[in-house]
Design an enzyme around this catalytic site. Structure first.
Site, short mmCIF file in Angstrom:
data_model
loop_
_atom_site.label_atom_id
_atom_site.label_comp_id
_atom_site.label_asym_id
_atom_site.label_seq_id
_atom_site.Cartn_x
_atom_site.Cartn_y
_atom_site.Cartn_z
CG ASN A 109 -0.39 0.69 2.42
OD1 ASN A 109 -0.44 1.92 2.53
ND2 ASN A 109 0.18 -0.10 3.33
CG PHE A 113 -0.59 9.06 7.40
CD1 PHE A 113 -0.51 7.71 7.64
CD2 PHE A 113 0.30 9.90 8.05
CE1 PHE A 113 0.43 7.18 8.52
CE2 PHE A 113 1.27 9.39 8.93
CZ PHE A 113 1.33 8.02 9.16
CB SER A 171 3.58 5.49 7.31
OG SER A 171 3.14 5.44 5.97
CG ASN A 173 3.02 4.60 1.89
OD1 ASN A 173 3.80 4.27 1.01
ND2 ASN A 173 2.31 3.73 2.58
CB THR A 174 3.97 10.59 5.29
OG1 THR A 174 2.60 10.18 5.29
CG2 THR A 174 4.04 12.08 5.57
CE LYS A 211 2.60 -0.26 12.87
NZ LYS A 211 1.20 -0.45 12.44
CG ASN A 240 4.23 1.01 9.60
OD1 ASN A 240 3.53 0.51 8.73
ND2 ASN A 240 3.96 2.19 10.14
#
Length: 355
Positions: A109, A113, A171, A173-174, A211, A240
């Protein structure tokens, strides 16, 4: 009859994100049957002053907007974690941004967020009965320069509505988010979030967890462990999704960018969990995440040092009945090894090694 065995193949005809949205809709409508109660006494555990009926939790990412936490508790989870939640609503990255890797029992993915923001989530949580253990995973908006300010806002707003809070800086993805795991930035971030939490709830604030990513260099883990042991954190979540792409991946979507979760993450995340347990000398509760699809894998995380475990990706392929199967298998494995409770098994692999 297992509901998922009928609905699962049909749902998987849809693209991954549409299927996920449909699943949330079915849960909201009460159309997903609840699972039979299965909480053997050996699986009960008390942490942070809270009694968990079992150690198997739902990882963040499934219920980003706190729309179905109670419906998921009814699927047999011992606790659920909603989010990640950012202060302001955020659309996330362009679609498509979620991909199944069926041959690898994995998911990639790059959601970014996407969520409806603190106001929406706080209203949802305020409207629910406080039954069952719920954690809130906090993120930052993509365009926020002062990252800590976003975590301060999230902690202050959701502390009265949650049983624990999670600082998510892992994450992939940021942009720039994972850089916050460096010691200096992390100390500042955790310190400010803790201060906001204490101010919001001077007495009885929920525990604060961090996390972390599975792609950290092992020397970086020492810094994270040091920050954690300084007292500002009550626990760690390991780990993660990963940006790594093992050569063993076979699925057509294997080269999509984003975070990889599911079966290929199990060994890496469990090795990291084992190392974090050693660095924290077994004194800090750890939630083990990554690649769990069976009771034996959940139990391996516990023996490596996890007090609790979480899953998400495996349900894409196995459905919610997986939760009950995992709990039964874990109870059998505890009995096989002579443990009367899950607590006795936490970190068992480290016994005789100075811990």
């Amino acid at each position: 009859m297992d509901y998922f065995r009928l609905a699962g193949p049909l749902v998987r005809l849809l693209d991954a994100e549409t299927a996920h949205g449909l699943t949330i809709g079915l849960l909201k409508a009460g159309l997903v049957p609840r699972q039979p109660t299965c909480n053997p006494d050996s699986l009960k555990i008390r942490l942070w002053g809270r009694d968990f009926p079992n150690p198997v939790g739902l990882a963040a990412g499934f219920d980003k907007n706190a729309e179905v936490p109670d419906a998921m508790l009814a699927q047999g989870f011992g606790f659920v974690e909603i989010g990640s939640v950012t202060p302001r609503p955020q659309a996330g990255n362009p679609k498509p941004r979620m991909f199944r890797l069926p041959e690898d029992r994995a998911v990639i993915n790059r959601m970014g967020f996407n969520n409806l923001g603190l106001d929406f989530v706080a209203k949802k949580l305020a409207a629910r009965p406080r039954a069952g253990i719920l954690g809130a995973n906090l993120g930052k908006n993509k365009d926020t320069e002062d990252a800590a300010a976003d975590y301060e806002k999230g902690a202050a707003r959701l502390a009265p509505l949650s049983d624990y809070l999670v600082i998510n800086v892992s994450s992939p993805n940021t942009p720039g988010l994972r850089a916050l795991q460096g010691r200096g930035q992390l100390e500042s971030l955790v310190g400010r979030t803790r201060a906001a939490l204490t101010k919001a709830m001077p007495s009885g604030a929920p525990p604060l967890l961090l996390k972390i990513a599975p792609d950290l260099a092992w020397e970086d883990l020492s810094d994270i462990a040091a920050v954690a042991m300084d007292g500002a954190l009550d626990g760690l979540i390991v780990s993660n999704t990963t940006v790594a792409r093992p050569e063993t991946l076979r699925s057509a979507n294997a080269r999509e960018t984003g975070g990889l979760s599911g079966a290929p993450l199990f060994e890496t995340s469990t090795a990291m969990l084992r190392r974090v347990y050693e660095l924290t000398r077994g004194k800090l509760p750890i939630i083990g995440v990554g690649g769990i699809a069976s009771g034996s894998e959940a139990y391996a995380k516990v023996r490596a040092g996890a007090s609790l475990v979480q899953l998400y990706s495996a349900m894409v392929y196995e459905g919610p009945a997986l939760v009950t199967r995992i709990k039964r298998e874990m109870a059998d494995l505890l009995a096989r090894d002579g443990f009367a409770s899950i607590t006795q098994a936490v970190g068992a692999d480290h016994r005789g090694h100075g811990l």
